[in-house]
Design a protein around this motif. Structure first.
Motif, short mmCIF file in Angstrom:
data_model
loop_
_atom_site.label_atom_id
_atom_site.label_comp_id
_atom_site.label_asym_id
_atom_site.label_seq_id
_atom_site.Cartn_x
_atom_site.Cartn_y
_atom_site.Cartn_z
N ARG A 62 0.82 -1.22 0.00
CA ARG A 62 0.00 0.00 0.00
C ARG A 62 0.85 1.26 0.00
O ARG A 62 0.51 2.25 -0.65
N PHE A 63 1.98 1.27 0.75
CA PHE A 63 2.75 2.51 0.92
C PHE A 63 4.11 2.48 0.23
O PHE A 63 4.82 3.49 0.23
N GLY A 64 4.51 1.34 -0.31
CA GLY A 64 5.82 1.26 -0.91
C GLY A 64 6.89 0.90 0.10
O GLY A 64 6.60 0.54 1.25
N PRO A 65 8.17 1.00 -0.28
CA PRO A 65 9.26 0.55 0.60
C PRO A 65 9.63 1.53 1.71
O PRO A 65 10.46 1.21 2.55
N GLU A 66 9.03 2.73 1.71
CA GLU A 66 9.47 3.76 2.66
C GLU A 66 9.27 3.34 4.10
O GLU A 66 10.14 3.57 4.95
N ILE A 67 8.15 2.72 4.45
CA ILE A 67 7.89 2.34 5.83
C ILE A 67 8.91 1.32 6.32
O ILE A 67 9.49 1.46 7.40
N GLY A 68 9.17 0.30 5.52
CA GLY A 68 10.16 -0.70 5.91
C GLY A 68 11.55 -0.12 6.05
O GLY A 68 12.29 -0.48 6.96
N ARG A 69 11.90 0.81 5.15
CA ARG A 69 13.24 1.41 5.20
C ARG A 69 13.42 2.23 6.47
O ARG A 69 14.45 2.13 7.15
N ARG A 70 12.42 3.04 6.83
CA ARG A 70 12.54 3.87 8.02
C ARG A 70 12.57 3.02 9.29
O ARG A 70 13.32 3.31 10.23
N LEU A 71 11.77 1.96 9.33
CA LEU A 71 11.82 1.07 10.50
C LEU A 71 13.17 0.39 10.63
O LEU A 71 13.74 0.30 11.72
N ASP A 72 13.70 -0.10 9.51
CA ASP A 72 15.01 -0.75 9.55
C ASP A 72 16.11 0.22 9.97
O ASP A 72 17.05 -0.16 10.69
N GLN A 73 16.02 1.48 9.53
CA GLN A 73 17.02 2.48 9.95
C GLN A 73 16.92 2.75 11.44
O GLN A 73 17.94 2.87 12.13
N MET A 74 15.70 2.84 11.96
CA MET A 74 15.53 3.12 13.39
C MET A 74 16.06 1.97 14.24
O MET A 74 16.69 2.20 15.28
N PHE A 75 15.81 0.74 13.84
CA PHE A 75 16.23 -0.42 14.62
C PHE A 75 17.64 -0.89 14.29
O PHE A 75 18.12 -1.88 14.85
N GLY A 76 18.32 -0.22 13.37
CA GLY A 76 19.71 -0.55 13.08
C GLY A 76 19.91 -1.71 12.14
O GLY A 76 21.02 -2.24 12.03
N ARG A 77 18.86 -2.11 11.42
CA ARG A 77 19.01 -3.21 10.47
C ARG A 77 19.60 -2.73 9.15
O ARG A 77 20.16 -3.52 8.39
N VAL A 78 19.45 -1.45 8.86
CA VAL A 78 20.01 -0.85 7.64
C VAL A 78 20.86 0.34 8.06
O VAL A 78 20.43 1.16 8.89
N ALA A 79 22.04 0.46 7.51
CA ALA A 79 22.93 1.56 7.85
C ALA A 79 22.39 2.88 7.32
O ALA A 79 21.82 2.93 6.23
N GLU A 80 22.58 3.92 8.09
CA GLU A 80 22.20 5.27 7.67
C GLU A 80 23.41 6.18 7.89
O GLU A 80 23.54 6.82 8.93
N PRO A 81 24.33 6.21 6.94
CA PRO A 81 25.57 6.96 7.15
C PRO A 81 25.32 8.46 7.26
O PRO A 81 24.38 9.01 6.67
N ILE A 82 26.16 9.11 8.04
CA ILE A 82 26.11 10.56 8.22
C ILE A 82 27.16 11.18 7.32
O ILE A 82 28.34 10.84 7.42
N ASP A 83 26.73 12.07 6.46
CA ASP A 83 27.66 12.77 5.57
C ASP A 83 28.16 14.02 6.31
O ASP A 83 27.43 15.01 6.43
N PRO A 84 29.38 14.01 6.84
CA PRO A 84 29.81 15.11 7.71
C PRO A 84 29.99 16.42 6.96
O PRO A 84 30.42 16.45 5.80
N ILE A 85 29.64 17.49 7.66
CA ILE A 85 29.83 18.83 7.11
C ILE A 85 31.31 19.18 7.18
O ILE A 85 32.04 18.70 8.06
N ARG A 86 31.74 20.00 6.26
CA ARG A 86 33.13 20.42 6.24
C ARG A 86 33.19 21.92 5.96
O ARG A 86 32.53 22.41 5.04
N CYS A 87 33.98 22.61 6.79
CA CYS A 87 34.19 24.04 6.58
C CYS A 87 35.28 24.23 5.53
O CYS A 87 36.29 23.51 5.54
#
Length: 504
Positions: free
Chosen positions: A213-238
């Motif tokens: 019904r909603f596509g892959p977005e719900i599963g992706r966000r749940l997996d990111q919250m529970f640590g099943r899928v990596a969510e890398p942080i792109d660091p800011i640089r001055c």
């Protein structure tokens, strides 16, 4: 397991608007209004407006009808993003090598390998929010195993700081509202229509019907919250940060190989620093792994340096903290805090060195996690507890000395402890005293040394007096005790006795 800090600024837009227009009364409810075509709604509310029942997303016309005298300003996303970027760059220099903007009202940091420099996660978070509060910006900070969990908890928590223990993410986020999953407004409305209210309820539902019904977005966000899928942080640089890189055609992982290339990066960084006449105070080693995750190590120095051997040693001491995983494809070394440093001769065969440089020791202790390193320095005060202060271990003493004619104890207590004394007033030393339940007979004594109150600082000390004695008991232990008052006039003190220190 990485540790991620999410910092949420609930009044970022309104606080920036007040700074941009100081004429806005502080006590007046303030809201920021966003618009899309003819539709206008509240994109931010200050604390005064929130107390009156206004909330983000409410139509502007309704808010204006509910609150008389409401002050409304137009939203400026560009200015808000610029303010958020300044806060992110500040956090980069102070707290973590991996910091990124989390728009529209937060920042995110990977603090793995950096929290020990702040005394651990709890002290790090409390210091962080206190420093933001000192700038007039309320903040809530949460540290958790994942970006998604920290994000949701920071925007739902009622306390300023929250530390989620390692491996306890599922329990911590089970009761969070659906908005903490970073869904679109339409998705949240649809899920609520279906009866879902919390993250736990959604996580316990089979994925297939939701994905259909909603596509892959719900599963992706749940997996990111529970640590099943990596969510890398792109660091800011001055742009001003001095940084050197080394990419590898084949991933590396052996500790000896990592150490070799770190040494080369340090040499290249020191050349850049020397060309600009700078020394580094804080160095960040960024490790880019082939699984698209980032590790970071932070090392600091007490004074600006660009000595290749010393910087290499500091970083090599922490290489064991690196987990190469499936391999490292890139190493970056950045000087995130620099200061001017001019070359000077520090050793000569014609001059005998008299000063001991403790900078190396301070650097080693600091990078091992000992965050409270200081040196004692004298203060111009006769009152013992006011005659010493803590200073930086590498600070100059400016010729300060200890102008004492009487001996002082090796250990000075934080607070003098009350004791029971048998003594002949007004000037005789004690015959015996009881301290911590044990009676001690005095065999030898020296004193009294009279110390007057600092009447120029406090009116309550105009007539205050202390008479100090150095006493030795039958076992050879020596103590520093005093009587509050001169032994005659009650206005000079209570005439009670206290122990203030012990001698070696």
């Amino acid at each position: 397991m990485p540790r991620v800090v999410s910092v949420f600024f609930p009044t970022l837009a309104t606080d920036r608007s007040i700074r941009a227009d100081p004429s806005i009364p502080a006590e007046t409810p303030l809201v920021v209004v966003a618009r899309s075509g003819a539709k206008r709604w509240l994109s931010a509310v200050d604390q005064n407006a929130a107390k009156l029942g206004l909330r983000v997303g409410m139509p502007a016309a309704k808010a204006q009808a509910l609150v008389q005298g409401l002050h409304m300003v137009d939203s400026d996303p560009v200015a808000d993003l610029a303010a958020l970027e300044r806060l992110t760059l500040w956090a980069l220099s102070q707290y973590s090598p991996v910091v990124a903007i989390d728009p529209p009202d937060g920042i995110v940091m990977d603090t793995e390998g950096a929290d020990h420099l702040r005394g651990g996660e709890e002290l790090m978070l409390s210091g962080l929010v206190n420093r933001f509060r000192a700038r007039g910006l309320p903040a809530r900070a949460v540290v958790a195993d994942t970006w998604g969990a920290a994000f949701g908890l920071a925007r739902s928590a009622t306390t300023e700081t929250t530390v989620v223990p390692v491996g306890k993410t599922a329990d911590a986020v089970a009761r969070l509202p659906l908005s903490s999953l970073r869904f679109s407004a339409e998705t949240i409305v649809s899920l609520r229509t279906l009866g879902f209210k919390t993250v736990g309820e959604l996580a316990a539902t089979p994925r297939a019907p939701l994905a259909l019904r909603f596509g892959p977005e719900i599963g992706r966000r749940l997996d990111q919250m529970f640590g099943r899928v990596a969510e890398p942080i792109d660091p800011i640089r001055c742009p001003e940060i001095i940084e050197v890189h080394r990419a590898f055609a084949e991933p590396i992982g052996a500790a000896e190989t990592i150490a070799k290339y770190v040494s080369r990066l340090v040499a290249a960084l020191c050349l850049e620093l020397q060309a600009k006449g700078l020394g580094v105070r804080r160095t960040d080693l960024i490790v880019h792994r082939v699984d698209n995750t980032i590790q970071a190590l932070r090392a600091g120095t007490a004074k600006p340096v660009r000595d290749v051997a010393w910087l290499t040693k500091i970083l090599h001491d922490r290489i064991e903290k690196i987990d190469p995983g499936y391999g490292i494809e890139k190493l970056s070394l950045a000087a995130t805090m620099v200061e001017p440093l001019n070359d000077r001769q520090i050793v000569s065969s014609l001059v005998e060195a008299t000063d001991v440089d403790v900078t190396s020791l301070v650097d080693v202790l600091g990078n091992r996690g000992t965050h409270r390193i200081y040196r004692q320095a004298p203060v111009a005060s006769d009152v013992p507890e006011r005659s010493v202060q803590r200073i930086s271990p590498v600070a100059d003493e400016d010729g300060r000395t200890w102008p004492l004619t009487w001996p002082r104890p090796v250990r000075l207590m934080d607070r003098p402890e009350l004791i029971e004394v048998i003594a002949l007033l007004p000037d005789h030393p004690p015959v015996s005293f009881v301290w911590r339940g044990k009676r001690r007979r005095v065999k030898r004594a020296d004193g009294p040394e009279r110390i007057f109150g600092e009447w120029w600082l406090r009116t309550s000390e105009w007539t205050a007096v202390r008479d100090y004695f150095t006493v030795e008991d039958e076992t050879g232990e020596r103590y520093w005790i005093y009587r509050s008052g001169d032994g005659v006039d009650a206005d000079t003190g209570s005439h009670r006795w206290f122990i203030h220190g012990t001698f070696a």
